[in-house]
Design an enzyme around this catalytic site. Structure first.
Site, PDB file in Angstrom:
ATOM      1  N   SER A 184      -2.164   2.728  13.040  1.00 23.70           N
ATOM      2  CA  SER A 184      -0.960   3.522  13.247  1.00 23.70           C
ATOM      3  C   SER A 184      -0.246   3.114  14.538  1.00 23.70           C
ATOM      4  O   SER A 184       0.167   1.973  14.677  1.00 23.70           O
ATOM      5  CB  SER A 184      -1.323   5.012  13.230  1.00 23.70           C
ATOM      6  OG  SER A 184      -0.179   5.812  13.125  1.00 23.70           O
ATOM      7  N   ASP A 354       0.205   5.973   1.316  1.00 26.73           N
ATOM      8  CA  ASP A 354       0.477   6.292   2.713  1.00 26.73           C
ATOM      9  C   ASP A 354       1.912   6.763   2.888  1.00 26.73           C
ATOM     10  O   ASP A 354       2.860   6.017   2.621  1.00 26.73           O
ATOM     11  CB  ASP A 354       0.218   5.047   3.574  1.00 26.73           C
ATOM     12  CG  ASP A 354       0.028   5.370   5.040  1.00 26.73           C
ATOM     13  OD1 ASP A 354       0.641   6.345   5.521  1.00 26.73           O
ATOM     14  OD2 ASP A 354      -0.733   4.646   5.705  1.00 26.73           O
ATOM     15  N   HIS A 387      -2.938   7.397   4.927  1.00 28.67           N
ATOM     16  CA  HIS A 387      -3.010   7.061   6.353  1.00 28.67           C
ATOM     17  C   HIS A 387      -4.383   7.326   6.975  1.00 28.67           C
ATOM     18  O   HIS A 387      -4.882   6.513   7.770  1.00 28.67           O
ATOM     19  CB  HIS A 387      -1.939   7.856   7.100  1.00 28.67           C
ATOM     20  CG  HIS A 387      -1.435   7.192   8.336  1.00 28.67           C
ATOM     21  ND1 HIS A 387      -0.701   6.032   8.318  1.00 28.67           N
ATOM     22  CD2 HIS A 387      -1.551   7.533   9.645  1.00 28.67           C
ATOM     23  CE1 HIS A 387      -0.382   5.677   9.556  1.00 28.67           C
ATOM     24  NE2 HIS A 387      -0.888   6.568  10.379  1.00 28.67           N
TER      25      HIS A 387
END
Length: 412
Positions: A184, A354, A387
């Site tokens: 991320s 995601d 995610h």
């Protein structure tokens, strides 16, 4: 797995934005719960090594690293696997977490399932970074966290100061080039840094899990709404420099987002990260005991600018004259991903579910890498992953981590 909640609390899953969730315990959850209650930046006796690594039979070292602009960062080192490693020189790996969490997020699953210990057991010298403002990184040579000046930074400063500090520290300790792993925000600062040629003499390869560089197609109503708010009225709404997810200002702000028409805050983990396929309840509960972490409000604004503008660029001060004073030009300069060295070995893994690292945005990132040496770029697409699966998925070892290990081992 669904994590149900009322809009009464918070969780951040290494993503770019928060969601309201605490679960059945509501506001009874607090920083005093669990082994990570200390938030004073010290190398606490009950720090990450003691609570999450050595208890499993691994060696672990706590280190402090000073950045050029005076922040004192905490790092953990797992120098070898549980079975030891003899005297063979091991290749260092630096692991960087996302926003609103710290390095603990890599260690929530069992030793057989979490990335740092899998790497250590495969013969790597593992270093876990923690960014400024998180629980054990609230120290500065002259500034106190209660001062607004302590929080006058965005991810630009993570690129300019935090990454160089931890890279330099690991390199000086090991004398070897470093494999980098980001998730991320950890991918964003890595991509930005490497695009400017930083760490080139210390970097051996890079693995980007659930990469965040472009955020224009983020598929979450809550995240988009938060991004608009952060770019808009956030400074007048908060009037604070530290974005503390458990504080009253942030809580009221986020509750208002959940009350907004069209925003569903019932299953909030899925609402923000996408529908994660492979989390178990005990891991999520452990996550909720230890996260989220504070960051700078300015950092959240910068991330929101990335969503709004669709361009990877430095912090926009909102006025041409302010930008001119800072950058020498009226608009913030962009980070050009295409400038990353074409012979840098890169591994990218992204998920079809995601909602933050959306498939279209990852494709845009890959388009900026279209001139990369073909044999130096490996791309993995996981249809069912969202995610949080990349850091807490119970099958991440088989699906992702084994591939990362093999990618590193393939580098001469």
């Amino acid at each position: 797995m669904q994590v149900m909640a009322s809009p009464a609390g918070l969780v951040a899953l290494g993503s770019c934005f928060l969601v309201l969730v605490v679960g059945a315990h509501g506001w009874s959850w607090s920083w005093s719960r669990g082994p990570f209650a200390r938030n004073n930046g010290a190398l606490a006796v009950n720090g990450i090594c003691a609570t999450s690594v050595t208890i499993h039979g691994y060696k672990c070292e706590e280190h402090q690293v000073k950045t050029e602009d005076g922040y004192i960062l905490n790092m953990q080192r797992i120098p070898e696997g549980r079975e030891g490693g003899g005297n063979r020189k091991k290749q260092p790996v630096l692991i960087q977490h996302g926003v609103l969490v710290d390095g603990m997020t890599w260690l929530l699953n069992s030793p057989e399932q979490n990335l740092p210990m899998i790497l250590a057991d495969n013969g790597f010298d593992v270093w876990i970074a923690n960014t400024r403002g998180t629980r054990f990184c609230r120290q500065h040579v002259s500034l106190d966290p209660v001062l607004p000046e302590f929080w006058d930074w965005s991810w630009d400063e993570l690129v300019a100061y935090d990454l160089p500090a931890v890279f330099g520290f690991v390199f000086n300790h090991t004398g070897q080039k470093i494999h980098y792993i980001g998730h991320s925000l950890g991918t964003l600062i890595g991509l930005a840094s490497f695009s400017e040629g930083h760490q080139a003499d210390k970097l051996k390869s890079a693995a980007f899990l659930s990469p965040v560089a472009y955020l224009s197609h983020m598929k979450t109503a809550l995240g988009v709404l938060a991004a608009r708010a952060f770019v808009g009225e956030i400074t007048t709404l908060f009037g604070i420099a530290e974005f503390n997810p458990k504080g009253p200002e942030a809580s009221a702000f986020l509750k208002a987002l959940c009350d907004h028409p069209g925003v569903d805050c019932y299953d909030l983990v899925s609402a923000v990260t996408g529908k994660n396929c492979c989390l178990n309840a005990s891991t999520v509960d452990l996550f909720l005991q230890n996260e989220p972490q504070s960051t700078a409000t300015k950092n959240m604004v910068h991330l929101a600018q990335t969503v709004r503008d669709g361009v990877l660029k430095k912090y926009d001060y909102g006025r041409p004259d302010y930008n001119l004073m800072r950058y020498g030009e009226p608009t913030p300069p962009a980070y050009n991903i295409s400038n990353i060295a074409r012979d840098l070995p890169i591994f990218i893994s992204y998920g079809g579910q995601d909602a933050l690292s959306d498939v279209q945005d990852v494709q845009l990132l890959l388009d900026h890498l279209k001139f990369h040496d073909v044999n130096k770029l490996s791309v993995q697409y996981i249809k069912d992953y969202a995610h949080a699966d990349f850091i807490m998925g119970i099958n991440a070892k088989d699906v992702v981590y084994n591939q990362v290990v093999q990618f590193f081992k393939n580098q001469p």
